[in-house]
Design an enzyme around this catalytic site. Sequence first.
Site, PDB file in Angstrom:
ATOM      1  N   GLY A 302      62.099  28.462   8.216  1.00 51.27           N
ATOM      2  CA  GLY A 302      60.958  27.602   8.499  1.00 51.27           C
ATOM      3  C   GLY A 302      59.789  28.393   9.063  1.00 51.27           C
ATOM      4  N   SER A 303      58.935  27.720   9.803  1.00 53.04           N
ATOM      5  CA  SER A 303      57.631  28.275  10.176  1.00 53.04           C
ATOM      6  C   SER A 303      57.668  29.418  11.176  1.00 53.04           C
ATOM      7  CB  SER A 303      56.734  27.166  10.729  1.00 53.04           C
ATOM      8  OG  SER A 303      56.377  26.291   9.690  1.00 53.04           O
ATOM      9  N   THR A 304      58.831  29.713  11.770  1.00 54.30           N
ATOM     10  CA  THR A 304      58.886  30.883  12.642  1.00 54.30           C
ATOM     11  C   THR A 304      58.547  32.152  11.853  1.00 54.30           C
ATOM     12  OG1 THR A 304      61.274  30.936  12.251  1.00 54.30           O
ATOM     13  CG2 THR A 304      60.519  29.932  14.308  1.00 54.30           C
TER      14      THR A 304
END
Length: 726
Positions: A302-304
């Site tokens: 995901g966005s990490t």
Amino acid sequence: MEIKRAVTNKRAVVLLFLFLAVFVVLVGRIAYIQLTKEVKGNDLVAMAEERYSRSEVLPSERGSISDRHGSVLAEDIPAYHVLAVLSENQGKGNYIEDIERTAEQLAPIIQLEVEELTRMLTDGKDEGRYQIELGPTSRYLSFETKETIQDLKLPGIQLEEATRRYYPNQTFASHVIGQKSINEDIGSIGLEGRLDEFLASTDGSIEYSRLGRLNSPAENITLPSDGASVQLTLDTRIQASMEQAMSQVELEFSPEKMTAIAADAKTGEILAMSNRPSFNPNQHGQIENYLNYAVADAVEPGSTLKMFTVAAAIEEGYFQDDHYFQSGEYEIDLHSNPVRDVNPEGWGEISYEEGVHRSSNVLMSKLVLEDLGIEPFYQYLEDFGFSKSTGIDLSQESAGKLEKGRRSDAARTAFGQTSTMTPIQLVQAATAIANGGKMMKPYIVQEIKDDEGKVLQEGSSEVVGEPISAETAAHVRDLLRGVVTEEYGTGRKYDIQGVDVLGKTGTAQIAEQGGYLNGHGQYLYSFLGMAPYEDPEIVVYVSVTKPNLTTEQSGNDPVSMIFNAVMQSSMVYLDLEPNEEELLEEAEESGFDMVNVVGERTTYATELLEDKKVIVVGEGDRIDYQEPAEGVRVLNDEPILLITDGESRALPDMRGWSRRDVLKMTNILDLELDYSGNGYVVQQSPVAGTPISEGEALQVHLESTVPEEVEEMEEEQDQTETEDDS
């Protein structure tokens, strides 16, 4: 007569020869025995030694495992095995006479059914056995259990002393430390298995003469060899904080799984690591999950991952904070689904900086496909350590996979979908951003010493790459700080008072059965952060998969409970917790000067400070005392205590207060404070509104989640992507 004498002489000669033959055979046999020292294949020397000597085992100890400060995490302690004597030859009182009574009293203690134990004892007696063991649950018993059995005074029940592996902290970094197997056919897990060649010990022996004389020491004493001791980089205090927070989240949100890692950004040392489901290594046969997710679970993060996409774009000169793009939706090609932001309508034309703060998927895909280029982008990801294992000294590590087949793979990898990474890879990559571009290899074994103190192995810091420059790393840190502090940032839950946290949230879709799950709570929620902002010392990663959320809750709720607790604990350990001087500096920058309201009417004082966090204690008409005093620089969100001149005073509602704020009030009112937990007050006793007098006790429980925090929920790609994008 002559004939008779001749017959007699012949007989004498025959007897003489027979005697001589027997004598020769006997002498030959004796000589043979003397030379070979064997009779019918039996070694006479061994038989003599067995008859006239006895041997005793000199027990050895398996090496211990400890944390960085020497606190024991695994060690050998005395244990006991139950033996049941069945032979009547032992005499009355020394064997089991009443099988049913024995089974009824003993079975519950050794975790067997009464019927099963009765059958075992009966079968053993019918088979003429002298004594029997009672199965795995009757072995490696604790001292307390041994005492309980001895108190029963059951005839024929004996307890044999041994040693067992003991883990004093129980469910505590269990997948890291592992478990020593009690079954020779099954290997140990975790570091207990990986480092078995160092930890294993060898028993010695000593032989005695039955005549009471010690045999030659040089020939008959074998000294035991203890196992080597292992010291880890883990810090018990940080690990305990992590375990406590994860257990609380497990209780409140019942997620499918969780992972958390805390690492020293400067050295790569792992300070804490845990997973859920976990296990208590003192209990055998009850492990639900054998995987150490922190190193083995390669998932779409995901966005990490966006912090690394942005870092690559900055390094190549394609990212300017004040450049603008159209948010909302982005077309990849004619054959692929478009990339959409969490807000499909978008926020209009916004700056690159705001795009990072809002966690825009569109910006990430645009940077890769239009600016960086696909191949250079993947090269940066490889330089950050993705697609290959970190080499951490733990088993089961996965390398993850970078999907490179299609244009859409690159577009989605840019914001953390399609390609897979492990939590430990994300932590290693984040050290480059925290550490001026230098990426540190993670390690967890600090030192291994043998029983004489000789160092056999020693961990050390190692720079494994410099994927970006120090200038790029600083720029990324500025952007990540805004994720936490800006009003539209997705990381507002992680803005800990007095700790300058920076980082990136993640809300990853979960691939199952050829598609992605949808629905509230059906995601992997995570946060990859570091602190302090100016020069990060600690990197912390937390992920929570499929928590049970109410409609008012977001994935950041359970994740922040863990992250904030671990970060606060880490700050205290590293002596980085903000002191009064630092708080005053913050107040100088963004606070206000406190006015004097002592002696003023209560109504006037509250109106004067109506836009501040005012707490009035008492029901008097005028203000008798104030904290802070006049002229003191005050933080905008700092509670202002106004004590009235009334005789009766009641406790205010302290929910959301920091421990520092509570201490102020208890000092003013002269109360005895008893607190538990870290972070902000979630419970108090007595409750708000209760009259309180000097010297009375006040109890508060604090938790890490910042109360009543407003956040913009980040749910990326809330659409199913099951069709082939080819």
